[in-house]
Scaffold this motif. Structure first.
Motif, short mmCIF file in Angstrom:
data_model
loop_
_atom_site.label_atom_id
_atom_site.label_comp_id
_atom_site.label_asym_id
_atom_site.label_seq_id
_atom_site.Cartn_x
_atom_site.Cartn_y
_atom_site.Cartn_z
N ASP A 102 47.92 30.75 -0.55
CA ASP A 102 46.94 29.97 0.21
C ASP A 102 45.86 30.91 0.77
OD1 ASP A 102 45.45 28.33 1.80
OD2 ASP A 102 47.14 27.53 2.96
N LYS A 103 44.66 30.84 0.19
CA LYS A 103 43.57 31.73 0.62
C LYS A 103 43.09 31.40 2.03
CE LYS A 103 41.79 32.51 -4.05
NZ LYS A 103 40.61 32.40 -4.94
N THR B 106 50.25 39.27 7.07
CA THR B 106 50.25 38.53 5.81
C THR B 106 48.82 38.44 5.30
OG1 THR B 106 49.98 36.42 6.96
CG2 THR B 106 52.23 37.13 6.49
N CYS B 107 48.65 38.40 3.99
CA CYS B 107 47.31 38.19 3.45
C CYS B 107 47.40 37.73 2.00
CB CYS B 107 46.45 39.45 3.57
SG CYS B 107 46.97 40.83 2.56
N ASN B 108 46.33 37.10 1.56
CA ASN B 108 46.22 36.65 0.17
C ASN B 108 45.74 37.81 -0.69
OD1 ASN B 108 44.02 35.46 -1.94
ND2 ASN B 108 45.85 34.19 -1.87
N THR B 109 46.25 37.91 -1.90
CA THR B 109 45.96 39.07 -2.75
C THR B 109 45.17 38.72 -4.02
OG1 THR B 109 48.16 38.82 -3.76
CG2 THR B 109 47.95 40.40 -1.94
N SER C 119 42.94 41.79 1.61
CA SER C 119 42.09 40.68 1.20
C SER C 119 40.64 40.94 1.62
CB SER C 119 42.58 39.36 1.81
OG SER C 119 42.45 39.38 3.23
N ASP C 120 40.43 42.00 2.40
CA ASP C 120 39.11 42.36 2.88
C ASP C 120 38.33 43.10 1.79
OD1 ASP C 120 37.32 42.88 5.46
OD2 ASP C 120 37.40 44.75 4.31
N LYS C 121 37.11 42.66 1.55
CA LYS C 121 36.34 43.20 0.43
C LYS C 121 36.01 44.68 0.59
CE LYS C 121 34.34 38.88 -1.30
NZ LYS C 121 35.44 38.07 -0.77
#
Length: 214
Positions: free
Chosen positions: A48-49, A97-100, A135-137
């Motif tokens: 879940d983004k 937690t983070c989206n990958t 998930s951070d650019k």
């Protein structure tokens, strides 16, 4: 010389995936006559983004129905295993937690530059070693540079949708194949080895598969 194709299904957010790859390296080092082609494939533990990020220990506690103390102990055990393998897991209990998905996009790009493994390792170091948001650019672009890739090109990819379809297809393929946990090692499109096996056990399995495939 026997040849094996290993498709490794994993997620950057999965500590056992980092451990599993390090153990694979040890296993292969004990099998110098074995020629291996490795390809990384995407899996998302947190698909879940839009889900809010949260500290890892309470998140894992809720997910597995165990206390935070139990999860802290389990994480500490993984940190000990990782240290013996030379992995940087120093801040794994401080991560969120983070989206990958975007991280997987960069791995797909890195594969076209023959640097997929370097990209994965840079991401593992950032997430488990430094508790950075993968998930951070900007974090992702820095990881690309660490892996020896062009940072500006990574930033360009991250602002668009390059490799998004590739990642989506990859994830769906292995879900449909029944992969529900990672790491998963698929050997020669035929044999499945699940989990981060001990190097000796993994080497034995690979040697047996190579013998049967010869």
């Amino acid at each position: 010389m026997p040849n094996l194709k290993i498709d490794l299904v994993s997620d950057i957010a999965c500590p056992w995936c980092a451990i599993g790859y390090a153990r694979l390296q040890q296993a292969l080092a004990s099998l110098p006559d074995l020629s291996v082609e490795l390809e990384w494939h995407a899996f998302e533990l947190n698909p879940d983004k839009n889900a809010p990020q949260e500290p890892i220990l309470p998140a894992l506690s809720r997910k597995y129905g165990r206390s935070e103390d139990e999860m802290r102990a389990a994480q500490a055990n993984m940190m000990n295993i990782a240290a013996k393998l030379g992995l940087n897991f120093h801040k794994m209990q401080q991560r969120f937690t983070c989206n990958t998905f975007d991280a997987h996009r960069l791995v797909k790009w890195a594969a076209t530059e023959n640097k997929a493994t370097e990209m994965k390792q840079a991401l593992f170091d950032a997430y488990f070693g430094e508790a950075k948001d993968v998930s951070d650019k900007e974090v992702l672009a820095a990881c690309a540079a660490q892996a020896g890739l062009d940072k500006a090109e990574a930033q360009r990819i991250l602002t668009g949708n390059d490799y998004a379809d590739t990642v989506t297809t990859d994830i769906a393929k292995y879900q449909q194949a029944g992969i529900s946990s990672v790491p998963a090692f698929i050997i020669n499109n035929k044999y499945l080895i699940s989990g981060a096996q001990e190097p000796e056990q993994l080497a034995q399995s690979l040697q047996q598969i190579a013998s049967e495939s010869a």
